[in-house]
Design a protein around this motif. Structure first.
Motif, PDB file in Angstrom:
ATOM      1  N   ALA A 209       5.872   3.040  -1.675  1.00 29.90           N
ATOM      2  CA  ALA A 209       5.733   4.247  -2.134  1.00 29.90           C
ATOM      3  C   ALA A 209       4.228   4.484  -0.895  1.00 29.90           C
ATOM      4  O   ALA A 209       3.970   4.635  -1.535  1.00 29.90           O
ATOM      5  N   LEU A 210       4.199   4.665   0.122  1.00 26.25           N
ATOM      6  CA  LEU A 210       3.674   5.241   1.080  1.00 26.25           C
ATOM      7  C   LEU A 210       3.354   4.896   2.279  1.00 26.25           C
ATOM      8  O   LEU A 210       5.307   5.525   2.681  1.00 26.25           O
ATOM      9  N   GLN A 211       2.802   6.689   3.064  1.00 23.81           N
ATOM     10  CA  GLN A 211       2.772   6.839   3.855  1.00 23.81           C
ATOM     11  C   GLN A 211       3.162   5.478   5.223  1.00 23.81           C
ATOM     12  O   GLN A 211       1.762   5.014   5.362  1.00 23.81           O
ATOM     13  N   PRO A 212       4.414   5.709   6.188  1.00 25.22           N
ATOM     14  CA  PRO A 212       4.602   4.865   6.839  1.00 25.22           C
ATOM     15  C   PRO A 212       2.953   4.964   8.012  1.00 25.22           C
ATOM     16  O   PRO A 212       3.089   4.147   8.547  1.00 25.22           O
TER      17      PRO A 212
ATOM     18  N   ARG B 149       0.101   5.231   7.979  1.00 24.23           N
ATOM     19  CA  ARG B 149      -1.139   4.784   7.845  1.00 24.23           C
ATOM     20  C   ARG B 149      -1.002   3.310   7.539  1.00 24.23           C
ATOM     21  O   ARG B 149      -0.627   2.327   7.511  1.00 24.23           O
TER      22      ARG B 149
ATOM     23  N   ASN C  83      -6.443   0.672   5.589  1.00 27.31           N
ATOM     24  CA  ASN C  83      -6.540   2.456   4.679  1.00 27.31           C
ATOM     25  C   ASN C  83      -6.174   3.058   3.876  1.00 27.31           C
ATOM     26  O   ASN C  83      -5.840   4.080   3.368  1.00 27.31           O
ATOM     27  N   HIS C  84      -4.987   2.530   3.882  1.00 27.75           N
ATOM     28  CA  HIS C  84      -3.794   2.761   2.495  1.00 27.75           C
ATOM     29  C   HIS C  84      -5.271   2.354   1.451  1.00 27.75           C
ATOM     30  O   HIS C  84      -4.825   2.810  -0.135  1.00 27.75           O
TER      31      HIS C  84
ATOM     32  N   LEU D 285      -7.633   1.743   0.851  1.00 27.68           N
ATOM     33  CA  LEU D 285      -9.435   2.412   1.591  1.00 27.68           C
ATOM     34  C   LEU D 285      -9.631   3.974   0.861  1.00 27.68           C
ATOM     35  O   LEU D 285     -10.412   4.068  -0.311  1.00 27.68           O
ATOM     36  N   TRP D 286      -7.996   4.981   0.783  1.00 29.22           N
ATOM     37  CA  TRP D 286      -8.464   5.917   0.069  1.00 29.22           C
ATOM     38  C   TRP D 286      -8.406   5.998  -1.279  1.00 29.22           C
ATOM     39  O   TRP D 286      -9.267   6.341  -1.796  1.00 29.22           O
ATOM     40  N   LEU D 287      -7.276   4.369  -1.552  1.00 26.10           N
ATOM     41  CA  LEU D 287      -7.342   4.366  -3.431  1.00 26.10           C
ATOM     42  C   LEU D 287      -8.867   3.530  -3.424  1.00 26.10           C
ATOM     43  O   LEU D 287      -9.377   4.535  -4.252  1.00 26.10           O
TER      44      LEU D 287
ATOM     45  N   ARG E  11     -11.915   4.946  -2.423  1.00 27.21           N
ATOM     46  CA  ARG E  11     -12.752   5.879  -2.461  1.00 27.21           C
ATOM     47  C   ARG E  11     -11.827   6.382  -3.712  1.00 27.21           C
ATOM     48  O   ARG E  11     -13.380   7.100  -4.588  1.00 27.21           O
TER      49      ARG E  11
END
Lengths: 278, 322
Positions: free
Chosen positions: B98-101, B103, B107-108, B110-112, B114
């Motif tokens: 379940a992640l956007q391919p 990115r 960076n995945h 990193l947004w978490l 943040r």
């Protein structure tokens, strides 16, 4: 979650207030910045808006003083095309997460769902307002050079396009705000229906189908009525600088109609996001 | 590591999940039917049941993703949705895909980070911890399932949480990955965290879980230590191999044991400990070649427990796939 439950949740929280929203905002900004697609869509929106604006400015002529053309509106015709890209960008910010299942990660990291929607709306609207400003200014600048060659001269009653002119400034600022509201509309619809294809279909249908229906209807009173409530025709009234009394709706009132559509979409989206299982 | 975990000097007070009387239906189908259990610090709790028993639904309710009609789930005594920086309290891995391919893994993370007010430096720490290494700079869409699981573990550990919850973490892992995942789970529990791990295959948890919550049809069937469960399933049975089975059976029955023939020269003996059996046979001069306590596997114990709770009859539980 029941009312009782959320009330108790609020009581036990360690202050999920403003600090929480700032963190949600930084997370959404990081997402938008690192997904790649958003930057290209913004560029495309600017390019289409300016390109179509230039094309229109080149194509339309004003042979004599009584041609009655709205030079400002002509210059910003590209907004009617650029808005489609803006809508797609906004839809993908939400639907892109539903498509992959990442929305569950997002809501696990930020359980306050309205904060998630608010952060997404803030980030995508800010980016669209920035791109919209570039697109509108570039369109005006290009038209200022093109139009005089097509008969839009002082002799025919057209001063060079300038933001010092009140109605022109209003049309320019209004067009940028219009794009921002389109982003909000796309975001709200996408949050409500989740699936990207459906959301894009609904938003583009709302924007482009209303005017088409308006042309099919023969009764002029109905035509006016449709133009007053359709998000695109009403919203773009903000670009009008000639024959204002003859318009079905005033410039700011028209933009207000679009704002109402956007608010409604975000409200429905927000309500469903809060109530549904993710 | 984070300020929030430092102030109470450890994980213990916040390292719990309490699930209390959850009920939930999907249409006419009952998904959760009074689900109640607790996850304690310092051990790996296996959350086991056939597919459709309600494992994932329970985990989604714990995370506030799904709402229960009745009951509540508390993380360190607080409903998940009341936590301001929830990843500092509970790290979860529900679906590694379940992640956007587009990115990168970094960076995945990193947004978490943040979203929890964590510094970017923490991202580099968990990248190392999960063994992602240079792959962290690659787009996660191209990751193998094993790499995605590592990324999921990195995300779960980002906030250094006292509670870790993983849904089917062994799914799709190669043997190396399984060994690695077992090591991760054991380490997390040893550090004093509460670890909840779901699986529909009991065998995966053998040697990993210390405690088991076995569920079927939306409720808890057994909530027990692994050692107790195995002892109960083994039933104190002793396997005896002897060429003089008739004589051995007579001697042991006289001493009060129940004896059944399980083969031409093997007997199953219950009611006497293995030491006593050896003593009796030696006393009467009965020849034997082997006396061993029967040890049930976790899988056997589990099948016994869930025989009545398997959702789809006629399909062996282990073969049902999602």
């Amino acid at each position: 979650m029941s009312l009782l439950n959320s009330a108790r949740t609020a009581g036990r929280t360690d202050g999920a207030g403003r600090g929480g929203f700032v963190m949600a905002l930084r997370a959404e900004w990081t997402k938008l910045r690192t997904a790649g697609g958003a930057g290209w869509l913004c560029l495309l929106a600017v390019a289409l808006t300016v390109g179509v604006g230039c094309g229109t400015a080149r194509a339309v002529r004003c042979p004599d003083a009584g041609c009655g053309q709205d030079a400002v509106r002509l210059a910003m015709t590209g907004v009617t095309v650029g808005q489609a890209v803006v809508a797609v960008l906004a839809v993908l910010v939400v639907s892109g997460e539903y498509g992959t299942g990442m929305i569950r990660t997002t809501l696990t990291a930020v359980p306050n769902r309205l904060a998630v929607l608010g952060a997404k709306a803030t980030v995508v609207t800010t980016v669209v307002l920035a791109s919209g400003t570039v697109a509108v200014l570039a369109s005006l600048l290009a038209a200022r050079h093109i139009l005089p060659g097509n008969g839009f001269t002082e002799a025919h009653g057209y001063a060079p396009l300038s933001l010092a002119d009140g109605p022109t400034l209003r049309a320019a600022v209004g067009s940028v705000l219009y794009l921002g509201l389109i982003a909000g509309l796309g975001l709200g619809v996408a949050t409500a229906v989740r699936e990207a294809g459906t959301a894009i279909g609904i938003v583009l249908g709302l924007l482009y189908l209303f005017p088409v229906v308006g042309q099919v209807v023969n009764d002029p009173e109905w035509q006016d009525q449709l133009q007053r409530i359709a998000p695109m025709t009403a919203g773009l009234a903000v670009q009008a600088t000639v024959d204002l009394p003859g318009m079905p709706i005033g410039p700011w009132e028209g933009l207000g109609v679009l704002a109402a559509w956007t608010t409604a979409a975000l409200l429905v989206g927000g309500l469903l996001l809060r109530r549904r299982d993710a | 590591m984070s300020e929030e975990s430092a102030d109470d000097g450890g994980y213990a007070t916040r390292a719990t999940i309490e699930v209390i009387g959850l009920r939930k239906r999907f249409g006419s189908q009952v998904a959760l039917d009074g689900m109640t259990f607790a996850v304690r610090p310092g051990r790996v709790t296996g959350f086991v049941g056939p597919n459709g028993a309600g494992k994932s639904t329970t985990m989604r309710v714990i995370l506030g993703l799904d709402a229960a009609e009745e009951g509540e789930a508390l993380v360190g005594g607080v409903p998940y949705r009341g936590l301001r920086r929830p990843l500092r309290h509970l790290g979860a891995l529900l679906d590694a895909s379940a992640l956007q391919p587009g990115r990168t893994a970094r960076n995945h993370l990193l947004w978490l980070a943040r979203s929890q007010g964590l510094p970017a430096g923490r991202v580099d720490e968990v990248v190392e911890l999960a063994g992602l290494g240079p792959a962290a700079r690659r787009k996660a869409g191209g990751f193998s399932l094993g790499m995605r699981q590592r990324l999921g573990i990195a995300a779960a550990l980002l906030g250094d949480p006292p509670v870790v919850m993983l849904d089917e973490p062994f799914n799709g892992l190669d043997p190396d990955g399984i060994v690695w995942m077992r090591g991760v789970l054991a380490t997390l529990a040893r550090q004093g965290r509460a670890v909840l791990v779901s699986s529909h295959l009991m065998g995966e948890l053998e040697g990993t879980a210390d405690h088991l919550v076995v569920i079927g049809r939306g409720r808890v069937v057994a909530d027990t230590g692994v050692a107790e469960l195995l002892a109960a399933a083994s039933g104190g049975r002793v396997v005896l191999r002897t060429s003089a089975s008739a004589q051995a059976a007579r001697v042991l029955r006289d001493a009060g044991a129940a004896v059944v023939a399980t083969g031409p020269d093997t007997l199953g003996v219950t009611g006497l400990p293995d030491e006593r059996i050896v003593a009796l046979l030696a006393r009467d001069g009965v020849p034997f070649s082997q006396v061993s306590a029967h040890r049930a596997t976790l899988e056997e114990a589990y099948m016994e427990l869930t025989r009545d709770a398997v959702e789809y009859r006629g399909v062996p539980a282990g073969e049902v796939t999602r």
